[in-house]
Scaffold this active site. Structure first.
Site, short mmCIF file in Angstrom:
data_model
loop_
_atom_site.label_atom_id
_atom_site.label_comp_id
_atom_site.label_asym_id
_atom_site.label_seq_id
_atom_site.Cartn_x
_atom_site.Cartn_y
_atom_site.Cartn_z
N SER A 103 0.87 -1.18 0.00
CA SER A 103 0.00 0.00 0.00
C SER A 103 0.90 1.22 0.00
O SER A 103 1.30 1.71 -1.05
CB SER A 103 -0.93 -0.06 1.21
OG SER A 103 -1.65 1.13 1.37
N GLY A 104 1.32 1.72 1.18
CA GLY A 104 2.20 2.89 1.22
C GLY A 104 3.67 2.53 1.10
O GLY A 104 4.51 3.41 0.88
N GLY A 105 4.02 1.26 1.30
CA GLY A 105 5.41 0.83 1.17
C GLY A 105 6.32 1.19 2.34
O GLY A 105 7.53 1.13 2.23
N HIS A 106 5.73 1.53 3.49
CA HIS A 106 6.55 1.99 4.62
C HIS A 106 6.91 0.88 5.60
O HIS A 106 7.40 1.17 6.69
CB HIS A 106 5.83 3.11 5.37
CG HIS A 106 6.03 4.45 4.75
ND1 HIS A 106 7.25 5.09 4.75
CD2 HIS A 106 5.18 5.28 4.10
CE1 HIS A 106 7.14 6.26 4.14
NE2 HIS A 106 5.89 6.40 3.72
N SER A 112 6.72 -5.55 2.28
CA SER A 112 5.75 -5.38 1.19
C SER A 112 6.41 -5.37 -0.18
O SER A 112 5.74 -5.52 -1.18
CB SER A 112 4.94 -4.10 1.39
OG SER A 112 5.82 -2.98 1.52
N GLY A 174 -3.56 0.78 3.90
CA GLY A 174 -3.57 -0.67 3.88
C GLY A 174 -2.72 -1.26 4.99
O GLY A 174 -3.17 -2.13 5.75
N ILE A 233 -6.64 -6.67 1.54
CA ILE A 233 -7.67 -5.73 1.96
C ILE A 233 -7.86 -4.73 0.82
O ILE A 233 -6.90 -4.16 0.31
CB ILE A 233 -7.27 -5.04 3.27
CG1 ILE A 233 -7.23 -6.08 4.39
CG2 ILE A 233 -8.26 -3.92 3.61
CD1 ILE A 233 -6.40 -5.69 5.56
N TYR A 485 5.01 -3.13 19.11
CA TYR A 485 3.91 -2.68 18.25
C TYR A 485 4.17 -3.14 16.81
O TYR A 485 5.21 -2.81 16.24
CB TYR A 485 3.83 -1.16 18.34
CG TYR A 485 2.82 -0.48 17.44
CD1 TYR A 485 1.56 -1.03 17.22
CD2 TYR A 485 3.13 0.73 16.83
CE1 TYR A 485 0.65 -0.39 16.40
CE2 TYR A 485 2.21 1.38 16.02
CZ TYR A 485 0.98 0.81 15.80
OH TYR A 485 0.08 1.45 14.99
N TYR A 488 5.59 -1.03 14.07
CA TYR A 488 7.03 -0.73 14.11
C TYR A 488 7.75 -2.07 14.01
O TYR A 488 8.46 -2.50 14.92
CB TYR A 488 7.40 0.02 15.39
CG TYR A 488 6.64 1.32 15.61
CD1 TYR A 488 6.22 2.09 14.52
CD2 TYR A 488 6.36 1.80 16.89
CE1 TYR A 488 5.53 3.28 14.71
CE2 TYR A 488 5.67 2.98 17.09
CZ TYR A 488 5.25 3.71 16.00
OH TYR A 488 4.57 4.89 16.20
#
Ligand SMILES: Cc1cc2nc3c(=O)[nH]c(=O)nc-3n(C[C@H](O)[C@H](O)[C@H](O)COP(=O)(O)OP(=O)(O)OC[C@H]3O[C@@H](n4cnc5c(N)ncnc54)[C@H](O)[C@@H]3O)c2cc1C
Ligand SMILES: *[C@@H]1O[C@H](CO)[C@@H](O)[C@H](O)[C@H]1NC(C)=O
Ligand SMILES: *[C@@H]1O[C@H](CO)[C@@H](O)[C@H](O)[C@H]1NC(C)=O
Ligand SMILES: *[C@@H]1O[C@H](CO)[C@@H](O)[C@H](O)[C@H]1NC(C)=O
Ligand SMILES: *[C@@H]1O[C@H](CO)[C@@H](O)[C@H](O)[C@H]1NC(C)=O
Ligand SMILES: *[C@@H]1O[C@H](CO)[C@@H](O)[C@H](O)[C@H]1NC(C)=O
Ligand SMILES: *[C@@H]1O[C@H](CO)[C@@H](O)[C@H](O)[C@H]1NC(C)=O
Length: 543
Positions: A103-106, A112, A174, A233, A485, A488
């Site tokens: 999705s954002g690639g972060h 991802s 996402g 999703i 988390y 992270y």
């Protein structure tokens, strides 16, 4: 249309014959078979020889540490329609390929867009539609929508609505929402995942399910258990939250003095237990003092959001934090201090009474009066970093801060971000969503180290530093289990073995999800028993 598509299909197939991986041709044939003539999708499949592949991959790689040729996808599929994902799943399954969804690639471990085993990347960057229904205070967004775009579109429609998600505009919905999503509004409204009303997902057999058809177990799992384990999703239905027409964003900076930790201790005892309208996080970093000697010191920045006007904030802070000396006029004039730090006392004071969307700019490091359109920018991150996290159940004692002070001076560009929980976060039960770090948890800490040159030496030095800090923090953080988390993500906490065995995965799984890990594994067993959707830290199958 028909003949044109067929011509381009033949064209694509013939390119592939000469140039590509054998996997590619078989995959295309399978997709052709699956789509029985709806072959526009072939134009959204990009092999490494195509210039669009390079372009898409570069934009997907928000974490350049993992930009390794050996771990790249052998195909990128960037679908335009939901139905185009179906043949990708079915053919990948049939031909034994893994997929990764971006999705954002972060993703902090690049999961991802990279894998040690051959894989196809599904790039959702075309999935960016947003529908806002102000009357019912909801929004449907596609899962490639980035937070900045969501916040921008909400603000365009209403000054008094927001979404309770994370701070950084290029992060994807996402990844973030499926992993939880903590942000400046969480003390009042909970996590992003707590504000999901419905979702659309494509499962391993290519069916599109919504909340009703997926059932409450799967709907539970994707609101904090990470999306990557359960399906693709496609979209989220979100609950919008109310904010006042003006909020107040502020920032105070102090030097971290190991001999005088009063203010820090007070913040630790207060920040999780003050009004839900007040959120104050801290950033701990080092800085070169602009005084003779250019000595390195450690600074603490208190960044806050108050859901109300400046004069109300001033009276709230006058009670709880008179040390900051905030007066109403500070919020309507130029900030005091600047980015440099003279010693003593390294003070900076900023305050802005602004609409909520401008506070979003403030929290991602922009100026509150910059045009809000910068929230739509697609910059690619070029910073190298490694991060990890903890939750705290009690304040860090003075001796802990003395250790932190020393550690922060011994790395180049480290940062600790400490977010207060409490408020609404305490009201939501530990099992209501997979995010189990509720009542009793006072803070989340994110540790991060950054570097500019990606040599193995540099990376090694900084990664060693952060592992060491993580070890040194052990006495002060939640234990049995020590927690973390999932957004992270840290593969140091453990990885799936090659069998994806439950007991192996429990090691890292219970850190992220505590008692919810087992339920996640049972949901996984129900919806993806063959473990098609997997990565180094995906939920294992438990039958
Ligand atoms: C600069 C920065 C600031 C951040 N700030 C915050 C913050 O304020 N609050 C917070 O909670 N987190 C924050 N994060 C962490 C962020 O929430 C996670 O890194 C998140 O997973 C990124 O999501 P993405 O879609 O951008 O990443 P991606 O790399 O695209 O995805 C992350 C994971 O989710 C999976 N995934 C993505 N989309 C889908 C989908 N549609 N279906 C199934 N699986 C999917 C991917 O396969 C991957 O495993 C921040 C990260 C960065 C880099
Ligand atoms: C596509 O369909 C044809 C005819 O049904 C079949 O022979 C072939 O094996 C299929 N190819 C793939 C890759 O699925
Ligand atoms: C919001 O703030 C602006 C600028 O400070 C001010 O002009 C306006 O009156 C405020 N609106 C409300 C409703 O308080
Ligand atoms: C929060 O503050 C209230 C009083 O305002 C107090 O009764 C309560 O014990 C505090 N809770 C925590 C967790 O510190
Ligand atoms: C802050 O509180 C003090 C005493 O409690 C009071 O005298 C002062 O006027 C207050 N200042 C503001 C700006 O409210
Ligand atoms: C920052 O402020 C200090 C003291 O007010 C001043 O000496 C210094 O020149 C300023 N630096 C910058 C970059 O503006
Ligand atoms: C890739 O990023 C650049 C800016 O860095 C942007 O102009 C471009 O539109 C992006 N491409 C895609 C496909 O998102």
């Amino acid at each position: 249309m028909g003949s044109l598509s067929i011509i381009s299909t033949i064209f694509l197939l013939s390119i592939s014959l000469s140039a590509c991986h054998a996997n590619y041709q078989t995959f295309l044939q399978c997709v052709c078979n699956q789509t029985s003539g709806h072959i526009e999708i072939l134009q959204h499949i990009h092999p490494p020889t195509s210039p669009t592949y390079t372009y898409l991959l570069r934009n997907a790689t928000q974490n350049p540490r993992f930009d390794s040729t050996a771990e790249r996808p052998f195909l990128i599929v960037a679908p335009k329609e939901e139905t185009e994902i179906r043949p990708v799943i079915l053919c990948s399954k049939k031909l034994g390929h893994q997929i990764r969804v971006k999705s954002g690639g972060h993703d902090y471990e690049g999961l991802s867009f990279r894998s040690e085993t051959p894989f196809i990347m599904i790039d959702l960057s075309n999935f960016k539609e947003i529908f806002i229904y102000l009357e019912e205070e909801t929004a449907w967004i596609q899962s490639g929508v980035k937070l900045g775009q969501l916040y921008y579109e909400i603000a365009k429609k209403s000054k008094t609505h927001a979404f309770a998600g994370g701070l950084y505009p290029t992060v994807g919905s996402g990844g973030q929402i499926s992993g939880g999503g903590l942000g400046t509004l969480m003390r009042k409204y909970g996590l992003a995942a707590d504000n999901v009303l419905d979702a659309r997902i494509m499962d391993v057999s290519g069916r599109i399910l919504d909340r009703e058809t997926m059932g409450e177990d799967l709907f539970w799992a994707i609101r904090g258990g990470g999306g990557a384990s359960f399906g693709v999703i496609l979209a989220w239905k979100l609950k919008l939250v109310r904010v006042p027409e003006n909020v107040t964003a502020f920032s105070f900076r102090r030097k971290l003095e190991p001999g005088n930790l009063n203010l820090l201790q007070k913040w630790q005892n207060t920040a999780h237990n003050i009004s839900e309208d007040l959120f104050i996080r801290i950033l701990v970093q080092n800085i070169l003092k602009d005084a003779p000697g250019n000595e390195k010191i450690v600074k603490v920045t208190y960044n806050g959001l108050f859901l109300g006007p400046a004069d109300e904030l001033v009276s709230v802070l006058n009670e709880s934090f008179p040390e900051f000396g905030l007066e109403t006029e500070d919020c309507f004039k130029e900030p005091v201090g600047n980015s440099s730090c003279s010693d003593p006392p390294c003070i900076k004071k900023e305050c802005f009474q602004v609409p909520w969307i401008n506070s979003v700019l403030f929290f991602c490091g922009k100026k509150t009066d910059q045009p809000v359109e910068i929230l739509l920018e697609k910059n690619v991150n070029t910073n190298f970093y490694k991060a990890t996290s903890d939750f705290l159940k009690s304040p860090i004692p003075d001796e802990g801060w003395k250790m932190i002070h020393k550690m922060m001076l011994s790395d180049d560009r480290p940062i600790m971000i400490i977010d207060p929980l409490g408020g609404q976060m305490d009201e939501i039960g530990e099992n209501e969503t997979p995010f189990a770090h509720r009542k009793g948890n006072l803070f989340n800490i994110q540790y991060m180290t950054n570097w500019a040159v990606n040599s193995e030496n540099e990376a090694g030095r900084h990664i060693k530093w952060i592992r060491n800090l993580h070890k040194e923090m052990e006495p002060y953080v939640a234990r049995s289990p020590r927690t973390a988390y999932i957004n992270y993500k840290d593969l140091d906490l453990g990885k799936n073995d090659k069998y994806c065995s439950y007991n192996q995965a429990k090691v890292w799984g219970e850190k992220y999800f505590k008692g919810n890990f087992e339920r996640l594994a049972r949901v996984k067993g129900k919806v993806d028993p063959s473990n098609f959707f997997r990565n180094e830290q995906s939920i294992p199958v438990l039958l």
